[in-house]
Design a protein around this motif. Structure first.
Motif, PDB file in Angstrom:
ATOM      1  N   TRP A  18       0.847  -1.182   0.000  1.00  0.00           N
ATOM      2  CA  TRP A  18       0.000   0.000   0.000  1.00  0.00           C
ATOM      3  C   TRP A  18       0.882   1.231   0.000  1.00  0.00           C
ATOM      4  CZ3 TRP A  18      -4.887  -0.521  -1.123  1.00  0.00           C
ATOM      5  CH2 TRP A  18      -5.554  -1.683  -0.782  1.00  0.00           C
ATOM      6  N   GLN A  73      -5.168   5.540  -0.390  1.00  0.00           N
ATOM      7  CA  GLN A  73      -4.237   4.427  -0.517  1.00  0.00           C
ATOM      8  C   GLN A  73      -4.371   3.782  -1.885  1.00  0.00           C
ATOM      9  OE1 GLN A  73      -3.287   2.045   2.642  1.00  0.00           O
ATOM     10  NE2 GLN A  73      -4.198   3.309   4.206  1.00  0.00           N
ATOM     11  N   CYS A 102      -2.764   0.297  -4.089  1.00  0.00           N
ATOM     12  CA  CYS A 102      -1.975  -0.925  -4.070  1.00  0.00           C
ATOM     13  C   CYS A 102      -1.021  -0.859  -5.264  1.00  0.00           C
ATOM     14  CB  CYS A 102      -2.893  -2.147  -4.172  1.00  0.00           C
ATOM     15  SG  CYS A 102      -2.010  -3.715  -4.118  1.00  0.00           S
ATOM     16  N   ASP A 116      -6.670  -3.766  -5.836  1.00  0.00           N
ATOM     17  CA  ASP A 116      -6.528  -3.871  -4.376  1.00  0.00           C
ATOM     18  C   ASP A 116      -6.409  -5.309  -3.885  1.00  0.00           C
ATOM     19  OD1 ASP A 116      -6.682  -1.144  -4.331  1.00  0.00           O
ATOM     20  OD2 ASP A 116      -8.605  -1.043  -3.288  1.00  0.00           O
ATOM     21  N   LYS A 157      -2.422  -2.026   5.758  1.00  0.00           N
ATOM     22  CA  LYS A 157      -2.664  -0.683   5.240  1.00  0.00           C
ATOM     23  C   LYS A 157      -1.960   0.353   6.101  1.00  0.00           C
ATOM     24  CE  LYS A 157      -6.890  -0.956   2.592  1.00  0.00           C
ATOM     25  NZ  LYS A 157      -8.161  -0.300   2.321  1.00  0.00           N
TER      26      LYS A 157
END
Length: 101
Positions: A44, A66, A68, A79, A87
């Motif tokens: 993340w 956030q 990925c 994600d 996270k």
């Protein structure tokens, strides 16, 4: 030949009808592989968001989001690849209309 480009998200059933009675035995073979993604390959990352004010001299708040990413090249990926990665805490900071902290 039947193939899939990428991961399958649903079960697949293949049915065959052999024509020619019981004397014909079709030559059938198959293979598959299960790919496992680990959090060591994906992570993340925080991405700064827009400032909550767009004009004037007032101070606003910038909240990060956030994403990925693949560690090897920084590419943004779905994600699901970061499902086992921890996270990061969302970052909030004051900003002005130019987006500067």
């Amino acid at each position: 030949t039947i193939s899939a480009d990428g991961s399958l998200t649903l079960p697949v059933t293949i049915k065959m009808l052999a024509l020619g009675g019981e004397k014909i035995r079709p030559d059938i073979s198959y293979s598959f592989s299960k790919v496992s993604f680990t959090d060591s390959a994906y992570e993340w990352t925080l991405v700064p968001g827009p400032c909550s004010v767009t004009c004037g001299t007032a101070k606003g708040i910038e909240q990060s989001t956030q994403q990925c990413r693949r560690k090897s090249n920084g590419a943004v990926v779905d994600d699901k690849y970061c499902a086992s990665a921890e996270k990061l805490p969302i970052r909030r900071r004051k900003c002005d209309s130019d987006g500067k902290p």
